[in-house]
Design an enzyme around this catalytic site. Structure first.
Site, PDB file in Angstrom:
ATOM      1  N   SER A 245      14.609  21.838 -16.144  1.00 25.35           N
ATOM      2  CA  SER A 245      13.156  22.784 -16.387  1.00 25.35           C
ATOM      3  C   SER A 245      13.749  23.892 -17.169  1.00 25.35           C
ATOM      4  O   SER A 245      14.817  25.116 -17.226  1.00 25.35           O
ATOM      5  CB  SER A 245      12.364  22.546 -15.565  1.00 25.35           C
ATOM      6  OG  SER A 245      11.641  23.478 -15.105  1.00 25.35           O
TER       7      SER A 245
ATOM      8  N   LYS B 199      15.038  21.991 -11.128  1.00 24.42           N
ATOM      9  CA  LYS B 199      14.033  20.879 -11.629  1.00 24.42           C
ATOM     10  C   LYS B 199      15.685  19.450 -11.827  1.00 24.42           C
ATOM     11  O   LYS B 199      16.583  20.407 -12.625  1.00 24.42           O
ATOM     12  CB  LYS B 199      13.082  21.009 -11.827  1.00 24.42           C
ATOM     13  CG  LYS B 199      12.139  22.053 -11.945  1.00 24.42           C
ATOM     14  CD  LYS B 199      11.525  20.800 -10.183  1.00 24.42           C
ATOM     15  CE  LYS B 199      11.427  19.670 -11.002  1.00 24.42           C
ATOM     16  NZ  LYS B 199       9.377  20.019 -12.490  1.00 24.42           N
TER      17      LYS B 199
ATOM     18  N   GLU C  31       9.288   8.274 -16.898  1.00 25.46           N
ATOM     19  CA  GLU C  31       8.125   9.185 -16.905  1.00 25.46           C
ATOM     20  C   GLU C  31       8.121   8.100 -19.135  1.00 25.46           C
ATOM     21  O   GLU C  31       6.796   7.957 -18.638  1.00 25.46           O
ATOM     22  CB  GLU C  31       8.478  10.532 -16.998  1.00 25.46           C
ATOM     23  CG  GLU C  31       8.576  10.677 -16.068  1.00 25.46           C
ATOM     24  CD  GLU C  31       8.400  12.451 -15.393  1.00 25.46           C
ATOM     25  OE1 GLU C  31       7.381  12.972 -15.320  1.00 25.46           O
ATOM     26  OE2 GLU C  31       9.764  13.093 -15.743  1.00 25.46           O
TER      27      GLU C  31
ATOM     28  N   HIS D 248       0.694  -1.081  -0.124  1.00 24.99           N
ATOM     29  CA  HIS D 248       0.025  -0.054  -0.074  1.00 24.99           C
ATOM     30  C   HIS D 248       0.570   1.324  -0.048  1.00 24.99           C
ATOM     31  O   HIS D 248       0.215   2.062   0.815  1.00 24.99           O
ATOM     32  CB  HIS D 248      -1.093   0.511   1.359  1.00 24.99           C
ATOM     33  CG  HIS D 248      -1.551  -1.427   1.200  1.00 24.99           C
ATOM     34  ND1 HIS D 248      -3.132  -1.814   0.896  1.00 24.99           N
ATOM     35  CD2 HIS D 248      -1.005  -2.420   2.089  1.00 24.99           C
ATOM     36  CE1 HIS D 248      -3.538  -2.822   1.414  1.00 24.99           C
ATOM     37  NE2 HIS D 248      -2.115  -3.239   1.864  1.00 24.99           N
TER      38      HIS D 248
END
Ligand code: ARG
Length: 466
Positions: free
Chosen positions: A285, A291, A298, A164
């Site tokens: 970024s 970033k 991804e 979980h």
């Protein structure tokens, strides 16, 4: 050399037609823009077909040699970027055959004897997919090897295991990597299995019913490295199960890579910091200078959707088709090619990235310590001292509640503090409350103990050898 010139008869089937194909229809029905990537396999199939026709006496040796030579030169032209692909010639097959006739004349017109584009295209796609599977398995093996390497190196590195997404029990990082190994190893087994059904020869089925020439299909199969021939001509030209099976296996590969990606994205975040992804697998970024984005995982996670879509396209493509060949089948190629490209690229990216992962051992260890990850160990300890498991569960639950309030992990509590919850607890409890004690105790096949991980790595190497 005799070349038909009028627009209606420039197509290979022009004889029956009294007007030229509508210009848009010609474009709409053409497949050459995407099926030209089959050129090598189309030529390979044609050479085998001509060789077989010569052996059974349908072509002369001189005709065969002209054909083979011509096809090899066409292949060289294509590879040198000198071949002019023509939309009006519809597909890869007719483009190559037309050019062959251009080059060698009448012998070129004999190549298609005893064959149809229906069995030709089915053969080409199978040959193409067979090579693609082999290329995919090379990348997959590289990834599997990378996973074993990292698992071996990190066989004793402690991290929290999750259920979980909540800290559950300590595991070793190596054990976690071997879980992904098992997923991907099953994918490889699936590819090996379905490759057997890809590797059958449709040629000889001709348009649908077979052919009147005294063909030798076994010989063609042998020339092309097929294991066997398709046993029913109607099935041979219309079956695309092999492409669907491949897409299903590819979809599972992508499911696994996507789940693994999700973990890497989480683990690379400032909140987890379990691993560092080397900069070369990330981008920045344009607005936020701090970033560093985990683009590769991804993107792989995102690309999984395309492959699921391709699988769905092929299933839907086939479900309404009566036997045998229908033009619908031309739509099999783009989804299949896209699935191949996507799974190959994703595996390659992962095979490059996994060996470069930098696990942050102290941070993972601290995360395991903070999350009461040895609570089950304390319960098992109580059971071994004669407490029933349900009672032990309750006792440990209370101890954890005390830990949450007092800000202490179980291993940081004093013996008196622990004994408030059960007087069977003695000094030896601290041996089971440590993270090492916890993982070492799970010392059986499939368990997380460092000794087991090492042994599993050795076994894994044997399993992927050969
Ligand atoms: N381009 C076609 C395909 O990909 C080749 C087979 C065409 N056969 C036919 N009978 N029109 O399916």
């Amino acid at each position: 050399m005799s070349q038909p010139t009028s627009s209606s008869s420039s197509s290979m089937w022009g004889g029956r037609f009294s007007e030229a194909t509508d210009a848009f229809v010609a474009e709409f029905t053409a497949s050459v823009t995407f099926d030209k990537r089959l050129y090598r396999h189309d030529i390979m199939g044609s050479i085998a077909h001509a060789t077989m026709l010569t052996r059974v006496g349908v072509l002369t040796v001189a005709e065969r040699d002209l054909i083979i030579n011509g096809l090899q030169q066409i292949q060289a032209e294509i590879e040198a970027g000198q071949f002019e692909w023509r939309i009006d010639l519809e597909d890869v097959h007719m483009n190559i055959e037309h050019r062959l006739t251009d080059r060698i004349g009448i012998a070129g017109k004999k190549l298609h004897t005893g064959r149809s584009r229906n069995d030709q295209v089915a053969t080409d796609v199978r040959l193409y997919l067979r090579d693609a599977i082999d290329a995919i398995r090379v990348e997959l093996k590289r990834l599997l090897t990378g996973l074993i390497d990292i698992a071996e190196r990190e066989h004793a590195t402690i991290m929290p295991g999750f259920t979980h997404l909540q800290t559950a029990q300590p595991v070793t990082f190596g054990h976690h990597m071997l879980a992904w190994f098992e997923n991907l190893k099953r994918d490889d087994e699936r590819l090996v299995d379905l490759r057997r059904r890809v590797n059958r020869l449709p040629l000889g089925a001709a348009a649908l019913a077979g052919t009147t020439y005294p063909i030798d299909r076994e010989y063609t199969a042998q020339l092309l490295g097929f294991d066997s021939v398709c046993l029913n001509s109607l099935d041979a030209v219309s079956d695309r199960d092999f492409a669907i099976e491949f897409c299903a296996a590819a979809a599972l590969v992508m499911t696994h890579l996507s789940r693994f990606s999700e973990e890497l994205v989480l683990w690379a975040s400032a909140q987890f910091q379990f691993v560092n992804l080397p900069d070369r697998f990330c981008t920045g970024s344009s607005i936020m200078p701090q970033k560093k984005n985990p683009d590769v995982p991804e993107l792989v996670r995102g690309k999984a959707g395309r492959v699921f879509g391709n699988l769905m396209s092929l299933l839907t493509l086939m479900k309404g088709q009566p036997l045998a060949y229908n033009k619908d089948n031309q739509e099999d190629k783009e989804p299949l090619f896209d699935a191949i490209d996507t799974v190959l690229g994703s595996l390659r990216a992962f095979a490059d990235m996994v060996p470069a992962l930098e696990p942050r051992r102290e941070i993972m260890r601290e995360a395991a310590r903070r999350g009461f990850a040895t609570a089950t160990d304390l319960a098992d300890y109580l059971v071994k001292k004669g407490v029933a498991f349900r009672d032990a569960h309750e006792i440990v639950g209370k101890a954890v509640g005390f830990g949450v309030k007092s800000g202490k992990d179980l291993a940081e509590m004093s013996l008196e503090e622990l004994r408030q919850f059960s007087d069977v607890i003695t000094d030896d409890v601290f041996g089971v409350l440590t993270l090492e004690g916890s993982v070492n105790a799970r010392n059986h096949i499939g368990g997380t103990a460092p000794a087991q991980v090492k042994a599993a790595c050795a076994q894994a190497r044997i399993r992927i050898a050969g």
